[in-house]
Design a protein around this motif. Structure first.
Motif, PDB file in Angstrom:
ATOM      1  N   TYR A   1       0.838  -1.200   0.000  1.00 42.93           N
ATOM      2  CA  TYR A   1       0.000   0.000   0.000  1.00 42.93           C
ATOM      3  C   TYR A   1       0.872   1.249   0.000  1.00 42.93           C
ATOM      4  CZ  TYR A   1       1.289   0.357   4.887  1.00 42.93           C
ATOM      5  OH  TYR A   1       2.002   0.472   6.042  1.00 42.93           O
ATOM      6  N   SER A   2       0.224   2.350  -0.277  1.00 39.89           N
ATOM      7  CA  SER A   2       0.838   3.651  -0.157  1.00 39.89           C
ATOM      8  C   SER A   2      -0.174   4.523   0.589  1.00 39.89           C
ATOM      9  CB  SER A   2       1.113   4.211  -1.552  1.00 39.89           C
ATOM     10  OG  SER A   2       1.641   5.507  -1.460  1.00 39.89           O
TER      11      SER A   2
ATOM     12  N   THR B   1      -3.503   6.042  -0.811  1.00 37.31           N
ATOM     13  CA  THR B   1      -3.524   6.412  -2.228  1.00 37.31           C
ATOM     14  C   THR B   1      -3.627   5.170  -3.093  1.00 37.31           C
ATOM     15  OG1 THR B   1      -1.104   6.512  -2.182  1.00 37.31           O
ATOM     16  CG2 THR B   1      -2.296   8.596  -1.951  1.00 37.31           C
ATOM     17  N   GLN B   2      -3.166   4.034  -2.564  1.00 37.30           N
ATOM     18  CA  GLN B   2      -3.328   2.780  -3.287  1.00 37.30           C
ATOM     19  C   GLN B   2      -3.157   1.602  -2.345  1.00 37.30           C
ATOM     20  OE1 GLN B   2      -0.318   3.510  -6.250  1.00 37.30           O
ATOM     21  NE2 GLN B   2       1.219   2.382  -5.117  1.00 37.30           N
TER      22      GLN B   2
ATOM     23  N   LYS C   1      -2.990  -3.064  -2.548  1.00 39.51           N
ATOM     24  CA  LYS C   1      -3.129  -4.314  -3.284  1.00 39.51           C
ATOM     25  C   LYS C   1      -2.820  -5.472  -2.354  1.00 39.51           C
ATOM     26  CE  LYS C   1      -0.204  -6.128  -6.495  1.00 39.51           C
ATOM     27  NZ  LYS C   1       0.488  -6.280  -7.767  1.00 39.51           N
TER      28      LYS C   1
ATOM     29  N   PHE D   1     -12.933  -0.738  -5.870  1.00 37.28           N
ATOM     30  CA  PHE D   1     -11.843  -1.719  -5.895  1.00 37.28           C
ATOM     31  C   PHE D   1     -12.161  -2.821  -6.896  1.00 37.28           C
ATOM     32  CE2 PHE D   1     -14.940  -3.269  -2.958  1.00 37.28           C
ATOM     33  CZ  PHE D   1     -14.855  -4.655  -2.959  1.00 37.28           C
TER      34      PHE D   1
ATOM     35  N   SER E   1      -7.417  -4.962  -5.379  1.00 40.10           N
ATOM     36  CA  SER E   1      -6.696  -3.692  -5.382  1.00 40.10           C
ATOM     37  C   SER E   1      -7.634  -2.512  -5.589  1.00 40.10           C
ATOM     38  CB  SER E   1      -5.618  -3.697  -6.475  1.00 40.10           C
ATOM     39  OG  SER E   1      -6.208  -3.957  -7.728  1.00 40.10           O
ATOM     40  N   HIS E   2      -7.116  -1.315  -5.257  1.00 35.78           N
ATOM     41  CA  HIS E   2      -7.884  -0.080  -5.442  1.00 35.78           C
ATOM     42  C   HIS E   2      -8.130   0.116  -6.936  1.00 35.78           C
ATOM     43  CE1 HIS E   2      -3.992   1.353  -6.689  1.00 35.78           C
ATOM     44  NE2 HIS E   2      -4.549   2.470  -7.139  1.00 35.78           N
ATOM     45  N   ARG E   3      -9.181   0.844  -7.268  1.00 39.04           N
ATOM     46  CA  ARG E   3      -9.450   1.187  -8.658  1.00 39.04           C
ATOM     47  C   ARG E   3      -9.127   2.659  -8.847  1.00 39.04           C
ATOM     48  NH1 ARG E   3     -14.664  -1.295 -11.079  1.00 39.04           N
ATOM     49  NH2 ARG E   3     -13.367  -3.125 -10.868  1.00 39.04           N
ATOM     50  N   GLU E   4      -8.119   2.929  -9.660  1.00 36.13           N
ATOM     51  CA  GLU E   4      -7.641   4.288  -9.925  1.00 36.13           C
ATOM     52  C   GLU E   4      -8.789   5.219 -10.298  1.00 36.13           C
ATOM     53  OE1 GLU E   4      -4.645   6.591  -9.385  1.00 36.13           O
ATOM     54  OE2 GLU E   4      -4.078   4.503  -9.686  1.00 36.13           O
TER      55      GLU E   4
ATOM     56  N   PHE F   1     -11.425   4.930  -6.160  1.00 32.80           N
ATOM     57  CA  PHE F   1     -11.163   4.657  -4.753  1.00 32.80           C
ATOM     58  C   PHE F   1     -11.130   5.967  -3.971  1.00 32.80           C
ATOM     59  CE2 PHE F   1      -7.693   3.751  -1.507  1.00 32.80           C
ATOM     60  CZ  PHE F   1      -8.539   3.099  -0.632  1.00 32.80           C
TER      61      PHE F   1
END
Length: 115
Positions: free
Chosen positions: A9-10, A48-49, A51, A83, A91-94, A97
């Motif tokens: 993650y970030s 921010t992200q 997975k 996601f 994972s996140h969906r750009e 999210f």
């Protein structure tokens, strides 16, 4: 064993947040589970992200939550568009999210050896 779960993650913010990760395998080795969550409920990190990836099994079911259950509070799931789930990742969906994550649960089916 033959299974693994990796969470990358970030994020920004948050101070000394305690998180837990549990992995488990059913008695017959047919199901593998992976859970990542903040026991105190809501996380104040700005994600921010993220997975989560499983190895050795294929994801059968997964859910991500913006708030984890604590006390009388219930889990609050992310909206489905926030996601995405593939055979091996969640994972996140750009662009969709909303930067909140407090809990992630995955159930994966292990490959069966055919007799």
């Amino acid at each position: 064993g033959d299974f693994s779960c990796t969470f990358t993650y970030s994020a920004q913010g948050g101070t000394n947040e305690q998180w837990q990760m549990n992995v488990g395998v059913s008695e017959d080795n047919g199901l593998f589970s992976c859970s990542i969550w903040r026991p105190q409920g809501k996380s104040y990190l700005f994600f921010t992200q993220f997975k989560a990836e499983v190895k050795g099994a294929k994801i059968e079911d997964a859910m991500a939550y913006s708030q984890a259950a604590v006390g009388a509070q219930n889990d609050i799931p992310l909206k489905q568009e926030e996601f995405e789930i593939t055979e091996t990742t969640v994972s996140h969906r750009e662009g969709k999210f909303r930067f909140e994550l407090s809990k992630l649960m995955i159930v994966a089916k292990t490959p069966r050896d055919e007799l």
